[in-house]
Write a protein that holds these residues in place. Structure first.
Motif, PDB file in Angstrom:
ATOM      1  N   TYR A   1       0.703  -1.178  -0.091  1.00  0.00           N
ATOM      2  CA  TYR A   1      -0.075   0.108  -0.115  1.00  0.00           C
ATOM      3  C   TYR A   1       0.915   1.259   0.045  1.00  0.00           C
ATOM      4  N   GLU A   2       1.889   1.229   0.799  1.00  0.00           N
ATOM      5  CA  GLU A   2       2.965   2.507   0.808  1.00  0.00           C
ATOM      6  C   GLU A   2       3.344   2.833  -0.533  1.00  0.00           C
ATOM      7  N   TYR A   3       4.053   1.663  -1.291  1.00  0.00           N
ATOM      8  CA  TYR A   3       4.642   1.442  -2.295  1.00  0.00           C
ATOM      9  C   TYR A   3       3.647   2.357  -3.386  1.00  0.00           C
ATOM     10  N   ALA A   4       2.306   1.736  -3.434  1.00  0.00           N
ATOM     11  CA  ALA A   4       1.119   2.162  -4.261  1.00  0.00           C
ATOM     12  C   ALA A   4       1.050   3.786  -3.937  1.00  0.00           C
ATOM     13  N   VAL A   5       0.763   4.004  -2.897  1.00  0.00           N
ATOM     14  CA  VAL A   5       0.638   5.722  -2.462  1.00  0.00           C
ATOM     15  C   VAL A   5       1.792   6.265  -3.115  1.00  0.00           C
ATOM     16  N   GLY A   6       3.104   6.008  -2.762  1.00  0.00           N
ATOM     17  CA  GLY A   6       4.218   6.565  -3.247  1.00  0.00           C
ATOM     18  C   GLY A   6       4.157   6.811  -5.054  1.00  0.00           C
ATOM     19  N   ALA A   7       3.642   5.534  -5.571  1.00  0.00           N
ATOM     20  CA  ALA A   7       3.704   5.536  -7.212  1.00  0.00           C
ATOM     21  C   ALA A   7       2.750   6.467  -7.486  1.00  0.00           C
ATOM     22  N   LEU A   8       1.508   6.617  -6.756  1.00  0.00           N
ATOM     23  CA  LEU A   8       0.440   7.407  -7.423  1.00  0.00           C
ATOM     24  C   LEU A   8       0.754   9.013  -7.155  1.00  0.00           C
ATOM     25  N   GLY A   9       1.773   8.974  -6.039  1.00  0.00           N
ATOM     26  CA  GLY A   9       1.951  10.343  -5.568  1.00  0.00           C
ATOM     27  C   GLY A   9       3.184  11.062  -6.455  1.00  0.00           C
ATOM     28  N   ARG A  10       4.037  10.284  -7.160  1.00  0.00           N
ATOM     29  CA  ARG A  10       4.995  10.652  -8.283  1.00  0.00           C
ATOM     30  C   ARG A  10       4.181  10.987  -9.872  1.00  0.00           C
ATOM     31  N   ARG A  11       3.013  10.336  -9.740  1.00  0.00           N
ATOM     32  CA  ARG A  11       2.643  10.316 -11.140  1.00  0.00           C
ATOM     33  C   ARG A  11       1.052   9.978 -11.149  1.00  0.00           C
ATOM     34  N   MET A  12       0.224  10.424 -11.658  1.00  0.00           N
ATOM     35  CA  MET A  12      -1.108  10.033 -11.652  1.00  0.00           C
ATOM     36  C   MET A  12      -1.297   8.660 -12.366  1.00  0.00           C
ATOM     37  N   ARG A  13      -1.671   7.558 -12.320  1.00  0.00           N
ATOM     38  CA  ARG A  13      -1.843   6.340 -12.938  1.00  0.00           C
ATOM     39  C   ARG A  13      -3.281   6.009 -13.112  1.00  0.00           C
ATOM     40  N   SER A  14      -3.473   4.964 -13.951  1.00  0.00           N
ATOM     41  CA  SER A  14      -4.547   4.486 -14.406  1.00  0.00           C
ATOM     42  C   SER A  14      -4.879   2.918 -13.447  1.00  0.00           C
ATOM     43  N   VAL A  15      -5.818   2.464 -13.209  1.00  0.00           N
ATOM     44  CA  VAL A  15      -5.934   1.045 -12.412  1.00  0.00           C
ATOM     45  C   VAL A  15      -5.006   0.090 -13.109  1.00  0.00           C
ATOM     46  N   ALA A  16      -5.090  -0.065 -14.277  1.00  0.00           N
ATOM     47  CA  ALA A  16      -4.025  -1.069 -15.024  1.00  0.00           C
ATOM     48  C   ALA A  16      -2.604  -0.803 -14.821  1.00  0.00           C
ATOM     49  N   GLU A  17      -2.139   0.489 -14.936  1.00  0.00           N
ATOM     50  CA  GLU A  17      -0.726   0.706 -14.910  1.00  0.00           C
ATOM     51  C   GLU A  17      -0.474   0.361 -13.269  1.00  0.00           C
ATOM     52  N   LEU A  18      -1.305   0.630 -12.329  1.00  0.00           N
ATOM     53  CA  LEU A  18      -0.858   0.679 -10.926  1.00  0.00           C
ATOM     54  C   LEU A  18      -0.762  -1.061 -10.772  1.00  0.00           C
ATOM     55  N   LYS A  19      -1.660  -1.642 -11.323  1.00  0.00           N
ATOM     56  CA  LYS A  19      -1.689  -3.125 -10.928  1.00  0.00           C
ATOM     57  C   LYS A  19      -0.595  -3.765 -11.645  1.00  0.00           C
ATOM     58  N   ARG A  20      -0.278  -3.106 -12.920  1.00  0.00           N
ATOM     59  CA  ARG A  20       1.221  -3.758 -13.413  1.00  0.00           C
ATOM     60  C   ARG A  20       2.300  -3.462 -12.508  1.00  0.00           C
ATOM     61  N   LEU A  21       2.358  -2.321 -11.847  1.00  0.00           N
ATOM     62  CA  LEU A  21       3.662  -2.032 -11.126  1.00  0.00           C
ATOM     63  C   LEU A  21       3.814  -2.846  -9.732  1.00  0.00           C
ATOM     64  N   LEU A  22       2.310  -3.062  -9.122  1.00  0.00           N
ATOM     65  CA  LEU A  22       2.083  -3.852  -7.993  1.00  0.00           C
ATOM     66  C   LEU A  22       2.496  -5.269  -8.385  1.00  0.00           C
ATOM     67  N   ARG A  23       2.244  -5.767  -9.478  1.00  0.00           N
ATOM     68  CA  ARG A  23       2.398  -7.041  -9.702  1.00  0.00           C
ATOM     69  C   ARG A  23       3.970  -7.495  -9.620  1.00  0.00           C
ATOM     70  N   GLN A  24       4.778  -6.755 -10.052  1.00  0.00           N
ATOM     71  CA  GLN A  24       6.149  -6.837 -10.019  1.00  0.00           C
ATOM     72  C   GLN A  24       6.693  -6.977  -8.512  1.00  0.00           C
ATOM     73  N   ARG A  25       5.848  -6.657  -7.384  1.00  0.00           N
ATOM     74  CA  ARG A  25       6.433  -6.560  -6.277  1.00  0.00           C
ATOM     75  C   ARG A  25       5.927  -7.604  -5.166  1.00  0.00           C
ATOM     76  N   VAL A  26       5.029  -8.554  -6.018  1.00  0.00           N
ATOM     77  CA  VAL A  26       4.255  -9.685  -5.123  1.00  0.00           C
ATOM     78  C   VAL A  26       4.654 -10.838  -6.255  1.00  0.00           C
ATOM     79  N   GLU A  27       4.536 -12.108  -5.658  1.00  0.00           N
ATOM     80  CA  GLU A  27       4.550 -13.308  -6.672  1.00  0.00           C
ATOM     81  C   GLU A  27       2.953 -13.380  -6.850  1.00  0.00           C
ATOM     82  N   ILE A  28       2.900 -12.947  -8.255  1.00  0.00           N
ATOM     83  CA  ILE A  28       1.450 -13.047  -8.884  1.00  0.00           C
ATOM     84  C   ILE A  28       0.868 -14.337  -9.178  1.00  0.00           C
ATOM     85  N   GLU A  29       1.957 -15.210  -9.206  1.00  0.00           N
ATOM     86  CA  GLU A  29       1.556 -16.775  -9.571  1.00  0.00           C
ATOM     87  C   GLU A  29       0.484 -17.193  -8.624  1.00  0.00           C
TER      88      GLU A  29
END
Length: 174
Positions: free
Chosen positions: A16-44
């Motif tokens: 959540y903190e990472y996502a808030v920071g990513a949104l603070g740097r630049r406005m993003r769509s839901v799909a863009e944010l999900k793409r960023l978050l998937r890189q930080r977890v084991e999405i499988e």
């Protein structure tokens, strides 16, 4: 042969903190944010998918993440600052993963009172493009305006008002 470092599993709070920071740097769509978050977890794993969905839902509930607001702000920015046409904005938003209905609503409201011809002329002035002298220059201006998102009808109207001869106009069928 190097071995990759094992991925650190992040908790919901860290994600959540990472996502808030990513949104603070630049406005993003839901799909863009999900793409960023998937890189930080084991999405499988089901846990990784659930964490991403929980964080996205939390951000939506708090009003930090909204595709409708994103599309409206993006459309207005592109119209006012970049002087892009309606088609270019629609294409960009589709690439960013925003849903079609949201795009249509945002772009229609943003471009409702825009004079396409005036906006195209502003774009040409901003790019310092002058009246074409030959067929090659007319085709270049035509392509540039098409890439900027203006309709062929608008482009032809501008070229005709410049008194560009019919034989100089690029061949294009609508």
């Amino acid at each position: 042969m190097g071995f990759g470092r094992p991925r650190k599993l992040e908790t919901e709070g860290e994600l959540y903190e990472y996502a808030v920071g990513a949104l603070g740097r630049r406005m993003r769509s839901v799909a863009e944010l999900k793409r960023l978050l998937r890189q930080r977890v084991e999405i499988e794993t089901e846990i990784g998918q659930t964490l991403v969905e929980l964080v996205v839902r939390r951000l939506k509930d708090q009003g930090y993440l909204s595709d409708a607001k994103y599309a409206a702000a993006y459309s207005a920015f592109r119209r006012d600052n970049e002087k892009y046409g309606r088609r270019r904005v629609i294409t960009d938003l589709k690439i960013k993963g925003v849903h079609g209905e949201v795009i249509d609503e945002a772009v229609d409201s943003t471009f409702a009172e825009v004079n396409d011809e005036k906006q195209a002329r502003d774009y040409l002035q901003r790019k310092r493009l002058k009246k074409p002298q030959d067929r090659k220059q007319a085709a270049r201006i035509f392509r540039q305006l098409m890439r900027a998102g203006f309709a062929a009808k608008t482009i032809f109207a501008i070229l005709k008002k410049w008194n560009v001869d019919e034989e100089l106009l690029p061949e294009f069928e609508e």
